[in-house]
Design a protein around this motif. Structure first.
Motif, PDB file in Angstrom:
ATOM      1  N   ALA A  35     -31.242 -22.643 -20.969  1.00  0.00           N
ATOM      2  CA  ALA A  35     -30.226 -23.699 -20.941  1.00  0.00           C
ATOM      3  C   ALA A  35     -29.202 -23.512 -19.826  1.00  0.00           C
ATOM      4  O   ALA A  35     -28.553 -24.484 -19.416  1.00  0.00           O
ATOM      5  CB  ALA A  35     -29.510 -23.776 -22.296  1.00  0.00           C
TER       6      ALA A  35
ATOM      7  N   LEU B 170     -22.960 -34.717 -26.841  1.00  0.00           N
ATOM      8  CA  LEU B 170     -22.798 -33.286 -26.606  1.00  0.00           C
ATOM      9  C   LEU B 170     -22.542 -32.517 -27.898  1.00  0.00           C
ATOM     10  O   LEU B 170     -23.083 -31.409 -28.078  1.00  0.00           O
ATOM     11  CB  LEU B 170     -21.666 -33.042 -25.605  1.00  0.00           C
ATOM     12  CG  LEU B 170     -21.448 -31.586 -25.173  1.00  0.00           C
ATOM     13  CD1 LEU B 170     -22.702 -31.010 -24.525  1.00  0.00           C
ATOM     14  CD2 LEU B 170     -20.255 -31.480 -24.218  1.00  0.00           C
TER      15      LEU B 170
ATOM     16  N   LEU C 153     -25.715 -31.768 -29.584  1.00  0.00           N
ATOM     17  CA  LEU C 153     -26.467 -30.748 -28.877  1.00  0.00           C
ATOM     18  C   LEU C 153     -25.920 -29.354 -29.172  1.00  0.00           C
ATOM     19  O   LEU C 153     -26.682 -28.412 -29.409  1.00  0.00           O
ATOM     20  CB  LEU C 153     -26.442 -31.021 -27.369  1.00  0.00           C
ATOM     21  CG  LEU C 153     -27.154 -29.997 -26.464  1.00  0.00           C
ATOM     22  CD1 LEU C 153     -28.621 -29.852 -26.852  1.00  0.00           C
ATOM     23  CD2 LEU C 153     -27.035 -30.415 -24.998  1.00  0.00           C
TER      24      LEU C 153
ATOM     25  N   VAL D 258     -22.908 -25.173 -24.933  1.00  0.00           N
ATOM     26  CA  VAL D 258     -24.349 -25.253 -25.171  1.00  0.00           C
ATOM     27  C   VAL D 258     -24.957 -23.850 -25.119  1.00  0.00           C
ATOM     28  O   VAL D 258     -25.875 -23.520 -25.884  1.00  0.00           O
ATOM     29  CB  VAL D 258     -25.020 -26.176 -24.130  1.00  0.00           C
ATOM     30  CG1 VAL D 258     -26.537 -26.138 -24.259  1.00  0.00           C
ATOM     31  CG2 VAL D 258     -24.510 -27.604 -24.287  1.00  0.00           C
TER      32      VAL D 258
ATOM     33  N   PHE E 214     -23.485 -36.076 -19.932  1.00  0.00           N
ATOM     34  CA  PHE E 214     -22.545 -36.363 -21.016  1.00  0.00           C
ATOM     35  C   PHE E 214     -21.125 -36.608 -20.516  1.00  0.00           C
ATOM     36  O   PHE E 214     -20.204 -36.721 -21.325  1.00  0.00           O
ATOM     37  CB  PHE E 214     -22.539 -35.200 -22.016  1.00  0.00           C
ATOM     38  CG  PHE E 214     -23.827 -35.048 -22.774  1.00  0.00           C
ATOM     39  CD1 PHE E 214     -24.222 -36.002 -23.701  1.00  0.00           C
ATOM     40  CD2 PHE E 214     -24.654 -33.955 -22.565  1.00  0.00           C
ATOM     41  CE1 PHE E 214     -25.399 -35.860 -24.413  1.00  0.00           C
ATOM     42  CE2 PHE E 214     -25.838 -33.802 -23.267  1.00  0.00           C
ATOM     43  CZ  PHE E 214     -26.214 -34.759 -24.194  1.00  0.00           C
TER      44      PHE E 214
ATOM     45  N   VAL F  44     -19.507 -28.160 -21.606  1.00  0.00           N
ATOM     46  CA  VAL F  44     -20.962 -27.943 -21.669  1.00  0.00           C
ATOM     47  C   VAL F  44     -21.301 -26.462 -21.785  1.00  0.00           C
ATOM     48  O   VAL F  44     -22.406 -26.101 -22.195  1.00  0.00           O
ATOM     49  CB  VAL F  44     -21.679 -28.545 -20.434  1.00  0.00           C
ATOM     50  CG1 VAL F  44     -21.525 -30.041 -20.403  1.00  0.00           C
ATOM     51  CG2 VAL F  44     -21.219 -27.900 -19.144  1.00  0.00           C
TER      52      VAL F  44
ATOM     53  N   CYS G 297     -32.349 -30.645 -30.412  1.00  0.00           N
ATOM     54  CA  CYS G 297     -31.660 -30.517 -29.116  1.00  0.00           C
ATOM     55  C   CYS G 297     -32.183 -31.556 -28.129  1.00  0.00           C
ATOM     56  O   CYS G 297     -31.404 -32.203 -27.417  1.00  0.00           O
ATOM     57  CB  CYS G 297     -31.868 -29.114 -28.551  1.00  0.00           C
ATOM     58  SG  CYS G 297     -30.973 -27.789 -29.392  1.00  0.00           S
TER      59      CYS G 297
ATOM     60  N   GLY H 128     -29.368 -25.681 -16.782  1.00  0.00           N
ATOM     61  CA  GLY H 128     -29.159 -27.109 -17.010  1.00  0.00           C
ATOM     62  C   GLY H 128     -27.710 -27.519 -17.200  1.00  0.00           C
ATOM     63  O   GLY H 128     -27.435 -28.717 -17.384  1.00  0.00           O
TER      64      GLY H 128
ATOM     65  N   THR I  69     -26.428 -30.359 -14.920  1.00  0.00           N
ATOM     66  CA  THR I  69     -27.059 -31.630 -15.298  1.00  0.00           C
ATOM     67  C   THR I  69     -26.478 -32.170 -16.597  1.00  0.00           C
ATOM     68  O   THR I  69     -26.233 -33.385 -16.736  1.00  0.00           O
ATOM     69  CB  THR I  69     -28.582 -31.439 -15.453  1.00  0.00           C
ATOM     70  OG1 THR I  69     -29.120 -30.904 -14.240  1.00  0.00           O
ATOM     71  CG2 THR I  69     -29.271 -32.749 -15.769  1.00  0.00           C
ATOM     72  N   LEU I  70     -26.243 -31.290 -17.566  1.00  0.00           N
ATOM     73  CA  LEU I  70     -25.669 -31.708 -18.841  1.00  0.00           C
ATOM     74  C   LEU I  70     -24.247 -32.232 -18.663  1.00  0.00           C
ATOM     75  O   LEU I  70     -23.845 -33.194 -19.331  1.00  0.00           O
ATOM     76  CB  LEU I  70     -25.679 -30.538 -19.836  1.00  0.00           C
ATOM     77  CG  LEU I  70     -27.057 -30.096 -20.341  1.00  0.00           C
ATOM     78  CD1 LEU I  70     -26.939 -28.816 -21.141  1.00  0.00           C
ATOM     79  CD2 LEU I  70     -27.685 -31.193 -21.190  1.00  0.00           C
TER      80      LEU I  70
ATOM     81  N   TRP J 164     -33.308 -33.205 -18.479  1.00  0.00           N
ATOM     82  CA  TRP J 164     -32.793 -32.057 -19.225  1.00  0.00           C
ATOM     83  C   TRP J 164     -33.408 -31.912 -20.609  1.00  0.00           C
ATOM     84  O   TRP J 164     -33.503 -30.795 -21.149  1.00  0.00           O
ATOM     85  CB  TRP J 164     -31.269 -32.134 -19.333  1.00  0.00           C
ATOM     86  CG  TRP J 164     -30.731 -33.280 -20.159  1.00  0.00           C
ATOM     87  CD1 TRP J 164     -30.328 -34.499 -19.721  1.00  0.00           C
ATOM     88  CD2 TRP J 164     -30.542 -33.284 -21.577  1.00  0.00           C
ATOM     89  NE1 TRP J 164     -29.899 -35.282 -20.774  1.00  0.00           N
ATOM     90  CE2 TRP J 164     -30.014 -34.557 -21.931  1.00  0.00           C
ATOM     91  CE3 TRP J 164     -30.760 -32.362 -22.598  1.00  0.00           C
ATOM     92  CZ2 TRP J 164     -29.713 -34.914 -23.243  1.00  0.00           C
ATOM     93  CZ3 TRP J 164     -30.458 -32.716 -23.913  1.00  0.00           C
ATOM     94  CH2 TRP J 164     -29.935 -33.964 -24.214  1.00  0.00           C
ATOM     95  N   ARG J 165     -33.832 -33.002 -21.241  1.00  0.00           N
ATOM     96  CA  ARG J 165     -34.381 -32.911 -22.593  1.00  0.00           C
ATOM     97  C   ARG J 165     -35.651 -32.059 -22.627  1.00  0.00           C
ATOM     98  O   ARG J 165     -35.990 -31.472 -23.672  1.00  0.00           O
ATOM     99  CB  ARG J 165     -34.659 -34.300 -23.149  1.00  0.00           C
ATOM    100  CG  ARG J 165     -33.402 -35.153 -23.308  1.00  0.00           C
ATOM    101  CD  ARG J 165     -33.696 -36.520 -23.908  1.00  0.00           C
ATOM    102  NE  ARG J 165     -32.522 -37.395 -23.800  1.00  0.00           N
ATOM    103  CZ  ARG J 165     -31.518 -37.412 -24.677  1.00  0.00           C
ATOM    104  NH1 ARG J 165     -31.562 -36.615 -25.727  1.00  0.00           N
ATOM    105  NH2 ARG J 165     -30.493 -38.224 -24.519  1.00  0.00           N
TER     106      ARG J 165
END
Length: 485
Positions: free
Chosen positions: A40, A109, A112, A61, A51, A58, A103, A43, A46-47, A174-175
């Protein structure tokens, strides 16, 4: 008369195949848990864009997964000792898999972050019980090799996370970094259901109660410590100090609660065993040192040597790759020469690598960093296999879950401490040097100072290991075989 050897051979072959499938299930569990730790991070930018969130937001996460794993790993190990490790490990794999899917489907967010915390709980179960079940599934003379294999899979997961995550984000969004673990989790669940050894039946009257109060106090204590070491963006302010004081108070409260509990989460008498105390202390110190390579390395390579991001990632992958390749051979050396001797040898090799990094001249470039890093990581692989094997071999069957949890906890606490403390040492040394030198030279100075401290920590760990062997005389493998015969 002639059929008996054939029957024996068939039984032995069937047992060997069963052990292989069991190890495959445990190894995949360890791989997924370590992959969840590292995949993670790449990412986060990107997250933040997806969001419309800040980096501090973030970052949770990653922190949610780390906090859940760190605070609950002892509790789930103890719970496995009570309700059965096979049952709880399968539940942990299923929970991890469902949380991974959650997730990937997160609409915002906060969803997640919550799903990552649940995923971290599943990972805590997988980490603690995969190691604990080795003692049930693998012959004692092959424990070192099995522990080395689990260490290898953990290293592969850690090394694979950033690169795999980058590829998935670039190609699918990202998913995909969470969705990729779903089929792997289903495979681990299938293998575990068919390959993990069944638990021995146990009368309900002989099952110890679960220490709820001790679990809550320990979880709050570890959570306070982890937060004290991680929040604040690298600065140590008033909130960090309050959390650290709360953690110290929590330790005292936990010891008080456990000394009076009818069925304690951690029996204090267990912590008085020299080898276990030594194994936990050295594990935490060594993890602190290894985190230094992940925290300090990128800054030195980018600012000190002027490498771009792609080359930094390539050079940084050398350490985990060496750890992955050295894991199984290290385990075989432990089986051959004994855990105590190989733990000392591993620490000695680590000290050489740290010392080389603390004195290497900046003009030596990438080679001057990679060669000591390879040495340091090879020593770590040998130490990790030896230390885990030595501690788990001594654990009583009903205590393997909690001892495995303690080992994983000591490692996680070392990683958290290393990220904070060693990062602060680098920042202080580099900033102090920056007043009179260019940024590149300052980064080199910070790197040398940090690994000088790391060298001291490894030497201290070696002293602890040697002191514990004074109290515990370890038999050689030949002596052990002689006793068995």
């Amino acid at each position: 008369m002639t059929s008996y050897p054939q029957e024996t051979f068939a039984a032995g072959t069937e047992q060997a195949v069963s052990v292989r499938w069991t190890l495959a299930s445990l190894s995949l569990s360890m791989l997924l848990a370590s992959l969840g730790t590292s995949i993670a991070n790449v990412g986060l930018p990107t997250l933040a864009g997806a969001f419309s969130a800040s980096f501090q937001e973030v970052q949770w996460v990653v922190l949610a997964y780390l906090l859940a794993t760190t605070t609950l790993i002892i509790s789930v190990g103890r719970l496995g000792d009570i309700v059965g490790r096979r049952k709880l490990l399968l539940a942990g794999i299923a929970l991890f898999t469902m949380a991974s899917a959650s997730c990937a489907a997160a609409p915002h967010l906060s969803w997640l972050v919550a799903a990552r915390a649940v995923q971290g709980l599943g990972a805590a179960v997988m980490m603690a019980l995969a190691m604990a079940m080795v003692g049930e599934a693998v012959p004692k003379e092959r424990t070192g090799s099995a522990m080395g294999l689990l260490g290898t899979m953990s290293a592969i997961g850690t090394a694979l996370g950033p690169s795999l995550g980058g590829v998935l984000i670039g190609g699918f969004g990202w998913r995909a970094i969470f969705l990729v673990t779903v089929p792997c989790g289903l495979l681990a669940l299938f293998l575990g259901h068919h390959a993990l050894p069944a638990a021995r039946p146990r009368a309900k009257s002989t099952r110890p109660a679960f220490d709820v109060i001790g679990t809550l106090v320990l979880a709050l204590t570890l959570g306070a410590y982890a937060l004290a070491m991680t929040i604040g963006g690298g600065t140590f302010g008033t909130i960090n100090l309050i959390l650290l004081l709360a953690a110290i108070f929590g330790i005292c409260a936990f010891l008080f609660v456990e000394s009076r509990a009818a069925s304690p989460l951690v029996r204090l008498a267990t912590l008085r065993e020299p080898r276990l105390r030594s194994g936990l202390a050295t594990s935490m110190l060594v993890a602190t040192v290894m985190m230094t390579t992940l925290v300090v390395g990128p800054f030195y390579l980018s600012r000190g040597l002027g490498l771009d991001a792609a080359l930094v990632g390539l050079v940084m992958s050398a350490g985990p790759v060496v750890s992955a390749l050295a894991g199984v051979p290290a385990g075989r050396l432990v089986d051959r020469f004994g855990a105590g001797r190989m733990a000392a040898a591993g620490l000695g090799i680590m000290a050489i690598g740290c010392l080389a990094l603390s004195v290497v001249p900046q003009p030596f470039g990438v080679a001057g960093y990679v060669m000591p890093l390879v040495t340091l990581t090879a020593g770590y692989a040998l130490f990790q296999a030896a230390n885990t094997t030595g501690v788990m071999k001594d654990a009583r069957p009903e205590q393997r879950g909690i001892v495995s949890g303690l080992l994983n906890l000591s490692r996680n606490l070392g990683l958290v401490t290393g990220a904070s403390v060693m990062g602060a040492v680098f920042s202080f040394a580099a900033t102090a040097s920056a007043f009179t030198t260019a940024d590149g030279v300052a980064a080199a100075a910070g790197m040398r100072a940090t690994f000088a401290v790391a060298t001291v920590l490894v030497v201290f760990a070696a002293a602890i290991a040697v002191a514990s062997r004074v109290h515990v005389v370890e038999p050689t493998p030949e002596e052990t075989e002689g006793v068995g015969s």
